[in-house]
Design a protein around this motif. Structure first.
Motif, PDB file in Angstrom:
ATOM      1  N   TYR A   1      -5.604  -7.568   4.282  1.00 51.00           N
ATOM      2  CA  TYR A   1      -5.514  -6.100   4.312  1.00 51.00           C
ATOM      3  C   TYR A   1      -6.692  -5.543   5.096  1.00 51.00           C
ATOM      4  CZ  TYR A   1      -2.263  -6.800   0.403  1.00 51.00           C
ATOM      5  OH  TYR A   1      -1.220  -7.207  -0.393  1.00 51.00           O
TER       6      TYR A   1
ATOM      7  N   HIS B   1     -13.464  -0.666   2.053  1.00 57.93           N
ATOM      8  CA  HIS B   1     -13.041   0.575   1.372  1.00 57.93           C
ATOM      9  C   HIS B   1     -13.906   0.842   0.141  1.00 57.93           C
ATOM     10  CE1 HIS B   1     -10.220   3.614  -0.151  1.00 57.93           C
ATOM     11  NE2 HIS B   1     -10.275   2.997  -1.322  1.00 57.93           N
TER      12      HIS B   1
ATOM     13  N   GLN C   1      -7.150  -3.209   7.075  1.00 57.08           N
ATOM     14  CA  GLN C   1      -7.295  -1.744   7.111  1.00 57.08           C
ATOM     15  C   GLN C   1      -8.061  -1.209   5.904  1.00 57.08           C
ATOM     16  OE1 GLN C   1      -4.572  -3.466   6.371  1.00 57.08           O
ATOM     17  NE2 GLN C   1      -3.006  -2.247   5.339  1.00 57.08           N
ATOM     18  N   PHE C   2      -8.167  -2.018   4.831  1.00 58.14           N
ATOM     19  CA  PHE C   2      -8.889  -1.579   3.632  1.00 58.14           C
ATOM     20  C   PHE C   2     -10.206  -2.324   3.430  1.00 58.14           C
ATOM     21  CE2 PHE C   2      -4.365  -0.749   2.655  1.00 58.14           C
ATOM     22  CZ  PHE C   2      -4.454   0.632   2.646  1.00 58.14           C
TER      23      PHE C   2
ATOM     24  N   SER D   1       0.844  -1.185   0.000  1.00 59.38           N
ATOM     25  CA  SER D   1       0.000   0.000   0.000  1.00 59.38           C
ATOM     26  C   SER D   1       0.887   1.244   0.000  1.00 59.38           C
ATOM     27  CB  SER D   1      -0.942   0.002   1.207  1.00 59.38           C
ATOM     28  OG  SER D   1      -0.218  -0.063   2.401  1.00 59.38           O
ATOM     29  N   GLN D   2       0.342   2.304  -0.548  1.00 58.09           N
ATOM     30  CA  GLN D   2       1.047   3.585  -0.622  1.00 58.09           C
ATOM     31  C   GLN D   2       0.404   4.529   0.392  1.00 58.09           C
ATOM     32  OE1 GLN D   2       3.678   3.669  -2.838  1.00 58.09           O
ATOM     33  NE2 GLN D   2       3.113   1.560  -3.291  1.00 58.09           N
ATOM     34  N   GLY D   3       0.902   4.517   1.611  1.00 58.68           N
ATOM     35  CA  GLY D   3       0.330   5.346   2.667  1.00 58.68           C
ATOM     36  C   GLY D   3      -1.084   4.908   2.987  1.00 58.68           C
ATOM     37  N   ASP D   4      -2.035   5.812   2.820  1.00 58.75           N
ATOM     38  CA  ASP D   4      -3.446   5.502   3.077  1.00 58.75           C
ATOM     39  C   ASP D   4      -4.129   4.881   1.879  1.00 58.75           C
ATOM     40  OD1 ASP D   4      -3.192   6.511   5.621  1.00 58.75           O
ATOM     41  OD2 ASP D   4      -3.953   8.499   5.096  1.00 58.75           O
ATOM     42  N   GLU D   5      -3.399   4.725   0.773  1.00 57.66           N
ATOM     43  CA  GLU D   5      -3.968   4.138  -0.444  1.00 57.66           C
ATOM     44  C   GLU D   5      -3.806   2.626  -0.421  1.00 57.66           C
ATOM     45  OE1 GLU D   5      -5.600   5.594  -3.130  1.00 57.66           O
ATOM     46  OE2 GLU D   5      -5.687   7.274  -1.716  1.00 57.66           O
ATOM     47  N   PRO D   6      -4.835   1.900  -0.829  1.00 59.15           N
ATOM     48  CA  PRO D   6      -4.717   0.438  -0.868  1.00 59.15           C
ATOM     49  C   PRO D   6      -3.775  -0.009  -1.988  1.00 59.15           C
ATOM     50  CG  PRO D   6      -6.848   1.145  -1.729  1.00 59.15           C
ATOM     51  CD  PRO D   6      -6.159   2.373  -1.214  1.00 59.15           C
TER      52      PRO D   6
END
Length: 185
Positions: A172, A178, A174-175, A146-151
């Motif tokens: 994942y 989403h 956290q996503f 993931s790129q920071g807050d991006e999945p």
């Protein structure tokens, strides 16, 4: 064979496509694709009138090497056409250089169409490029981060990686759930 038994039939055409990914010592990645088309029967050659192309001889035998960085941006591209049906086919290779600087992330197929569509290049080279991105994702581990807050880029792109599915919930969390923003046109 995992498919059901087929109806009686005769093989007429064979297409083999392979991809390989290589991590380079300089931190870049080479992804190579090869396309090989042949017929199961003899047929006249279009490139060399009067010549017969024998069964199994390649009609198309093409190679691509695309070099990308860890962000999946094309750094270099190289091609070869060992066999092609028409004398003008090799001219299609020049246009491939327009793909340098393009990203294999979202919008890859659109970039191919913009830079190589129609008569700008070759149908078969475009076909190799379309799916070369998938081989790149499978080769470059950073594509799944993931790129920071991006999945990661692969989430939400197939049933298995549905944001509301079990795989995302497990791997994942956290996503999970989403809702991606729609891309602007």
């Amino acid at each position: 064979m995992p498919l059901s038994p087929p109806a009686p039939r005769t093989a007429r055409h064979i297409r083999r496509i392979t991809y390989q990914g290589f991590e380079r010592e300089d931190g870049l990645w080479d992804i190579e694709g090869e396309l090989h088309d042949s017929k199961t029967h003899d047929l006249p050659s279009r490139r060399n009138p009067g010549r017969t192309r024998r069964a199994g001889e390649p009609i198309h035998h093409m190679w691509l090497r695309v070099t990308v960085d860890r962000n999946l941006v094309v750094q270099a591209i190289e091609s070869a056409m060992d066999d092609h049906p028409l004398a003008g086919c090799p001219q299609a290779q020049r246009a491939l250089q327009a793909m340098v600087g393009c990203s294999m992330t979202r919008g890859w197929r659109q970039s191919i169409q913009i830079h190589l569509g129609g008569v700008a290049s070759c149908t078969h080279l475009r076909e190799l490029l379309f799916n070369l991105a998938t081989a790149t994702f499978q080769s470059v581990e950073s594509a799944f981060q993931s790129q920071g807050d991006e999945p990661p880029r692969h989430l939400g792109q197939c049933t298995g990686w549905d944001f509301h599915g079990q795989a995302v919930k497990e791997h994942y969390p956290q996503f999970y759930g989403h809702t991606p923003q729609l891309l602007k046109k």
